[in-house]
Enzyme design. Structure first.
Site, PDB file in Angstrom:
ATOM      1  N   HIS A   1       3.878   1.848 -16.632  1.00 31.49           N
ATOM      2  CA  HIS A   1       4.760   1.305 -15.589  1.00 31.49           C
ATOM      3  C   HIS A   1       3.948   0.996 -14.338  1.00 31.49           C
ATOM      4  O   HIS A   1       2.969   1.681 -14.035  1.00 31.49           O
ATOM      5  CB  HIS A   1       5.929   2.242 -15.285  1.00 31.49           C
TER       6      HIS A   1
ATOM      7  N   ASP B   1       5.472   0.518 -11.157  1.00 27.05           N
ATOM      8  CA  ASP B   1       6.058   1.023  -9.916  1.00 27.05           C
ATOM      9  C   ASP B   1       5.533   2.419  -9.622  1.00 27.05           C
ATOM     10  O   ASP B   1       5.000   3.098 -10.518  1.00 27.05           O
ATOM     11  CB  ASP B   1       7.582   1.026 -10.006  1.00 27.05           C
TER      12      ASP B   1
ATOM     13  N   ASP C   1      -0.614   7.766 -11.742  1.00 28.96           N
ATOM     14  CA  ASP C   1       0.735   7.590 -12.287  1.00 28.96           C
ATOM     15  C   ASP C   1       1.357   6.308 -11.745  1.00 28.96           C
ATOM     16  O   ASP C   1       1.973   6.314 -10.694  1.00 28.96           O
ATOM     17  CB  ASP C   1       1.568   8.810 -11.893  1.00 28.96           C
TER      18      ASP C   1
ATOM     19  N   GLU D   1      10.295   2.800 -13.536  1.00 24.27           N
ATOM     20  CA  GLU D   1      10.282   4.092 -14.214  1.00 24.27           C
ATOM     21  C   GLU D   1      10.487   5.236 -13.233  1.00 24.27           C
ATOM     22  O   GLU D   1      11.222   6.189 -13.512  1.00 24.27           O
ATOM     23  CB  GLU D   1       8.958   4.271 -14.964  1.00 24.27           C
ATOM     24  N   GLU D   2       9.846   5.151 -12.072  1.00 28.98           N
ATOM     25  CA  GLU D   2       9.966   6.242 -11.111  1.00 28.98           C
ATOM     26  C   GLU D   2      11.362   6.336 -10.510  1.00 28.98           C
ATOM     27  O   GLU D   2      11.728   7.368  -9.942  1.00 28.98           O
ATOM     28  CB  GLU D   2       8.937   6.074  -9.990  1.00 28.98           C
TER      29      GLU D   2
ATOM     30  N   HIS E   1       3.086  12.280  -7.944  1.00 28.17           N
ATOM     31  CA  HIS E   1       4.309  12.397  -7.150  1.00 28.17           C
ATOM     32  C   HIS E   1       4.091  13.102  -5.818  1.00 28.17           C
ATOM     33  O   HIS E   1       5.004  13.115  -4.988  1.00 28.17           O
ATOM     34  CB  HIS E   1       5.433  13.110  -7.908  1.00 28.17           C
TER      35      HIS E   1
END
Length: 455
Positions: free
Chosen positions: A92, A94, A125, A156-157, A422
């Site tokens: 992903h 995003d 990520d 996705e996030e 994150h």
């Protein structure tokens, strides 16, 4: 007649040749703040999708940017040589919001190398996942031994709300024999892993009200319960004294027989000295195969602005991680029932679902999993890969399992326990990234070899 598959030494040389360009393109992607959350400038997500599409076109793929009511995804395809299997490669583009900027040691969207790690939001990520796919494609060039479908998601996030619709709309186009999902982690720096289970997730809001308006804390305090105190008492009922989840109806299961020493875990988590772990049982069970509940945030007056008044209402956001095998809808009902039943002092409680996602378990046996493990061993110079669970959630894996039940699903990743995905100061271990790129290229060669044997 299929063309010869490149030898391992040829693949190694080709990946090494491509790595400098792959690193440069990764840094260009990191500079794009493509955040799909509400309240952010989504033009950057569009820019990110265009940048990914350009990278895939450069690999000779037929590329389209697609959407189904959400943020843009990128699909790139290249047909398989005669008799060869097709591999779907997922990542992903995003990223998460950066959070408190003061906690970052460098600008989140300006990649910086320090001590062999590349720092920046999305560096691990999952923009490195995209570039691992690109590295493998570039290494083979016109000698790609399998067909490929690259599916690079754009939200996705933010919960992948439109992903199932996209997969359904493009089902025939993305149908594959093997699915590689490059959005997980390795067991340690120097130790590769296949992820074979992931927890599900239920995110929800609980709002508690005790008053229809704020009142003087001196005039009414002592007889009137304020909402914030009541909310704190309610949230405390979610765990027992040992720290295990105390919500009736949430299930757990036995964990993998993987040793995770407490001192290593404490260091990787960044636990402050003297803080005890919560819960009982093996650490891997607590992380991978049992439920967990966390309070992600609370809406209440800020301390610097709070008047001497009893708070009439307060709201919290909860994240509930579900053990593999549990059902998100049933779990949400269990948590909602618990919160309503344990409301202190008759406080009015309202529970609202934000989103949920299914857990998954993968049977990691068969020739394609053997092909993956062989690729990992070669890329990590003989180190045996570990089968791990992950406490996080990738709910759409269950969708892939349902839509393509015959496909082998390989959940791999570029992260390591120090990546801080994150969080502030997210980073990518560049040495491990080089191994991941090599492993992915070797995996494609091994899958092609398995396909020929099957043929």
């Amino acid at each position: 007649m299929t063309s010869p598959i490149m030898s391992e030494s040829e693949v190694r040389a080709a990946v090494a040749r491509e790595l400098p360009g792959v690193r440069a393109d990764l840094e260009r992607l990191v500079r794009i703040p493509g955040i799909a959350f509400e309240g952010f400038d989504h033009s950057h997500v569009e820019r990110s999708a265009e940048a990914v599409a350009e990278l895939l076109r450069g690999c000779g793929l037929d590329v389209r940017i697609v959407r189904s009511g959400g943020q843009p995804a990128v699909i790139g395809t290249k047909p398989a040589p005669p008799g060869a299997p097709t591999v779907l490669m997922y990542a992903h583009h995003d990223v998460q919001p950066v959070g408190d900027l003061s906690l970052w040691e460098s600008e989140p969207f300006e990649p910086v190398e320090r001590d062999g790690r590349l720092y920046g939001r999305g560096a691990a990520d999952d923009k490195a996942g995209i570039m691992a796919h690109v590295a493998a494609l570039r290494a083979f060039g016109d000698q790609l031994p399998v067909g490929v479908v690259l599916f690079i998601e754009g939200e996705e996030e933010y919960g992948s709300d439109s992903l199932e619709r996209l997969l359904t709309e493009h089902r025939e186009e993305i149908a594959s024999d093997v699915i590689v999902i490059a959005d997980s982690t390795n067991w340690d720096v120097g130790v590769p892993a296949l992820t074979t289970s992931l927890r599900g997730v239920v995110n929800l809001f609980v709002e508690l009200r005790t008053l229809d308006h704020a009142v003087h804390s001196g005039m009414f305090g002592g007889a009137v319960p304020d909402a914030l105190t009541a909310l704190v008492r309610l949230l405390a009922t979610l765990h027992d004294d040992a720290g295990d989840v105390a919500v009736e109806g949430l299930t757990g299961r036995a964990g993998a027989e993987v040793d995770y020493p407490e001192d290593r875990f404490r260091a990787e988590a960044g636990l402050v000295e003297g803080v005890a772990l919560i819960g009982t049982g093996r650490i891997t069970e607590r992380l991978w195969t049992r439920p967990a509940v966390a309070v992600l945030g609370i809406d209440a007056p800020a301390t610097g602005e709070a008047p001497n008044a009893l708070v009439p209402a307060a709201k919290a956001k909860l994240s509930v991680r579900l053990a593999p095998g549990d059902d998100p809808k049933r779990a949400y009902d269990a948590v909602r029932t618990h919160l309503e039943r344990h409301a202190p002092w008759g406080a009015r409680v309202t529970v609202t679902l934000e989103h949920d996602g299914d857990p998954c378990v993968i049977d990691a046996s068969g020739p394609m999993f053997d092909a993956a493990r062989a690729a990992f061993r070669a890329a990590w110079d003989g180190t045996e890969p570990v089968d791990i669970g992950v406490g996080g959630s990738i709910p759409f894996i269950a969708t892939f399992q349902e839509m393509f039940p015959q496909a082998a699903i390989l959940v791999t990743g570029v992260e390591d326990p120090h990546a801080r995905a994150h969080g502030p100061n997210e980073s990518l271990h560049l040495g491990e990234f080089a191994r991941v790129c090599l492993a992915e290229a070797l995996l494609l060669a091994n899958v092609a070899g398995q396909g020929r044997q099957a043929g």
